[in-house]
Design an enzyme around this catalytic site. Structure first.
Site, PDB file in Angstrom:
ATOM      1  N   SER A 172       0.858  -1.192   0.000  1.00 41.36           N
ATOM      2  CA  SER A 172       0.000   0.000   0.000  1.00 41.36           C
ATOM      3  C   SER A 172       0.891   1.237   0.000  1.00 41.36           C
ATOM      4  O   SER A 172       2.085   1.146   0.296  1.00 41.36           O
ATOM      5  CB  SER A 172      -0.864  -0.023   1.259  1.00 41.36           C
ATOM      6  N   TYR A 195      -3.898  -0.766   9.919  1.00 45.17           N
ATOM      7  CA  TYR A 195      -3.657  -0.950   8.481  1.00 45.17           C
ATOM      8  C   TYR A 195      -2.240  -0.495   8.130  1.00 45.17           C
ATOM      9  O   TYR A 195      -1.505  -1.197   7.431  1.00 45.17           O
ATOM     10  CB  TYR A 195      -4.701  -0.149   7.688  1.00 45.17           C
TER      11      TYR A 195
HETATM   12  P1  NAD Z   1     -11.864  -5.064  -1.423  1.00 43.75           P
HETATM   13  O1  NAD Z   1     -12.449  -4.801  -0.068  1.00 43.75           O
HETATM   14  O2  NAD Z   1     -12.693  -4.826  -2.633  1.00 43.75           O
HETATM   15  O3  NAD Z   1     -11.252  -6.511  -1.507  1.00 43.75           O
HETATM   16  C1  NAD Z   1     -10.644  -7.164  -0.430  1.00 43.75           C
HETATM   17  C2  NAD Z   1     -10.614  -8.643  -0.712  1.00 43.75           C
HETATM   18  O4  NAD Z   1     -10.064  -9.329   0.424  1.00 43.75           O
HETATM   19  C3  NAD Z   1     -12.012  -9.191  -0.928  1.00 43.75           C
HETATM   20  O5  NAD Z   1     -11.951 -10.163  -1.938  1.00 43.75           O
HETATM   21  C4  NAD Z   1     -12.315  -9.842   0.403  1.00 43.75           C
HETATM   22  O6  NAD Z   1     -13.254 -10.890   0.302  1.00 43.75           O
HETATM   23  C5  NAD Z   1     -10.943 -10.361   0.775  1.00 43.75           C
HETATM   24  N1  NAD Z   1     -10.877 -10.654   2.197  1.00 43.75           N
HETATM   25  C6  NAD Z   1     -10.947  -9.778   3.224  1.00 43.75           C
HETATM   26  N2  NAD Z   1     -10.897 -10.453   4.390  1.00 43.75           N
HETATM   27  C7  NAD Z   1     -10.768 -11.767   4.091  1.00 43.75           C
HETATM   28  C8  NAD Z   1     -10.677 -12.951   4.863  1.00 43.75           C
HETATM   29  N3  NAD Z   1     -10.747 -12.921   6.194  1.00 43.75           N
HETATM   30  N4  NAD Z   1     -10.562 -14.131   4.224  1.00 43.75           N
HETATM   31  C9  NAD Z   1     -10.538 -14.185   2.871  1.00 43.75           C
HETATM   32  N5  NAD Z   1     -10.624 -13.094   2.086  1.00 43.75           N
HETATM   33  C10 NAD Z   1     -10.744 -11.909   2.695  1.00 43.75           C
HETATM   34  O7  NAD Z   1     -10.588  -4.139  -1.475  1.00 43.75           O
HETATM   35  P2  NAD Z   1      -9.420  -3.993  -2.557  1.00 43.75           P
HETATM   36  O8  NAD Z   1      -9.192  -2.542  -2.698  1.00 43.75           O
HETATM   37  O9  NAD Z   1      -9.655  -4.799  -3.769  1.00 43.75           O
HETATM   38  O10 NAD Z   1      -8.206  -4.573  -1.700  1.00 43.75           O
HETATM   39  C11 NAD Z   1      -7.375  -5.619  -2.127  1.00 43.75           C
HETATM   40  C12 NAD Z   1      -6.004  -5.437  -1.492  1.00 43.75           C
HETATM   41  O11 NAD Z   1      -5.409  -4.249  -1.987  1.00 43.75           O
HETATM   42  C13 NAD Z   1      -6.023  -5.295   0.028  1.00 43.75           C
HETATM   43  O12 NAD Z   1      -4.911  -5.951   0.578  1.00 43.75           O
HETATM   44  C14 NAD Z   1      -5.907  -3.799   0.212  1.00 43.75           C
HETATM   45  O13 NAD Z   1      -5.366  -3.465   1.458  1.00 43.75           O
HETATM   46  C15 NAD Z   1      -4.977  -3.460  -0.926  1.00 43.75           C
HETATM   47  N6  NAD Z   1      -4.949  -2.062  -1.323  1.00 43.75           N
HETATM   48  C16 NAD Z   1      -6.044  -1.447  -1.856  1.00 43.75           C
HETATM   49  C17 NAD Z   1      -5.959  -0.127  -2.239  1.00 43.75           C
HETATM   50  C18 NAD Z   1      -7.101   0.628  -2.841  1.00 43.75           C
HETATM   51  O14 NAD Z   1      -6.945   1.823  -3.090  1.00 43.75           O
HETATM   52  N7  NAD Z   1      -8.226   0.012  -3.110  1.00 43.75           N
HETATM   53  C19 NAD Z   1      -4.763   0.570  -2.069  1.00 43.75           C
HETATM   54  C20 NAD Z   1      -3.669  -0.090  -1.524  1.00 43.75           C
HETATM   55  C21 NAD Z   1      -3.773  -1.411  -1.162  1.00 43.75           C
END
Ligand code: NAD
Length: 251
Positions: free
Chosen positions: A143, A156
């Site tokens: 991130s 986080y």
């Molecule tokens: P999202 O909430 O759409 O997706 C998160 C995913 O993680 C989902 O598929 C959810 O089902 C899964 N998940 C969460 N807890 C879980 C558990 N206990 N068991 C199994 N699966 C689980 O969010 P996203 O933005 O797609 O996030 C994906 C990754 O990217 C994460 O690690 C997030 O921290 C990271 N991220 C996102 C952003 C952003 O701007 N969206 C930026 C930096 C990092």
């Protein structure tokens, strides 16, 4: 030599692949040739349709990664269902928001357990197989808060800073044994994870003003980085945290 980004014949685990960035990562790896073991807590039929449309195999593995209980099963089911394991993408993650002064132990543990503890033990379980076969690619999803402090997200920030450190530690231990461990640090992407920020007019405006590209990232923007790090083209790339952020960190 062929296409150095070709993933034909490889098997990739992608966690949290039912939606958001995980879904886009799974589809990008499949489009480059990899079969996909998609790990998630809920229905993954949409991802299954998108992966199968590329002509690759799809295996859905139901698992809740808030504890490390399912970790070994995820690796075992991938090996028995798809016949191999070459790529692991640790994408599943959660976020909890509250002022540091009020932050609860529950919000600390939930985020650190999912985003950091399960990531490490999944790296370990997949790594044991990859070290034995002498090859493998691990991609952790980090991130901007692997580099910066953030605000109102203490667990986080701690987890994602930890993911960056862990990525480098594992690279140090495994690079000479044929296993590449790297991370992708997405900037601000439009997904469920950032819905609260997108909905907050003032935060949304100040975020957009700071992104040189002038827009939120779309999940599709991430696929190329994952294909690169999963491929032969990245054989000499170890312990790198690749920002895909529209220029955010350059500001
Ligand atoms: P999202 O909430 O759409 O997706 C998160 C995913 O993680 C989902 O598929 C959810 O089902 C899964 N998940 C969460 N807890 C879980 C558990 N206990 N068991 C199994 N699966 C689980 O969010 P996203 O933005 O797609 O996030 C994906 C990754 O990217 C994460 O690690 C997030 O921290 C990271 N991220 C996102 C952003 C952003 O701007 N969206 C930026 C930096 C990092």
């Amino acid at each position: 030599m062929g296409n150095p980004f070709d993933l034909s014949g490889r098997v990739a685990i992608v966690t949290g692949a039912n939606t958001g960035l995980g879904q886009a990562l799974a589809v990008a790896l499949a489009a480059a040739g990899a079969d996909i073991a998609a790990v998630g807590r809920s229905d993954m039929s949409e991802t299954q349709g998108l992966v199968e449309a590329t002509g690759r195999r799809f295996l859905g593995i139901r698992a809740d990664l808030s504890t490390i209980e399912p970790v070994q099963r995820v690796v075992d089911e991938t090996l028995s269902g798809l016949g191999g394991l070459d790529i692991l993408v640790n994408n599943a993650g959660i976020i909890r928001r509250a002022d540091a002064v009020d932050f609860s132990e529950e919000d600390w543990d939930a985020v650190v357990d999912t985003n950091l503890k399960s990531v490490f033990f999944l790296c370990q379980a997949a790594g044991r197989h990859m070290l034995k076969q002498g090859s493998g690619k691990i991609i952790n999803i980090a991130s901007m808060l692997s580099f910066q402090g953030g605000i109102r997200v203490p667990s986080y920030t701690a987890s994602k800073s930890g993911v960056a450190g862990l990525t480098k530690l594992l690279a140090n231990e495994w690079a000479a044994r044929g296993v590449n461990v790297n991370a992708i640090a997405p900037g601000y992407f439009a997904t469920n994870n950032t819905a609260a920020l997108q909905a907050d007019e003032a935060r949304n405006r100040s975020i957009l003003e700071r992104i040189p590209a002038g827009r939120w990232g779309q999940p599709d923007d991430l696929g190329g980085a994952a294909v690169f790090l999963a491929s032969r083209a990245a054989d000499y790339v170890h312990g790198h945290i690749l920002a895909v952020d529209g220029g955010w960190l350059a500001r």
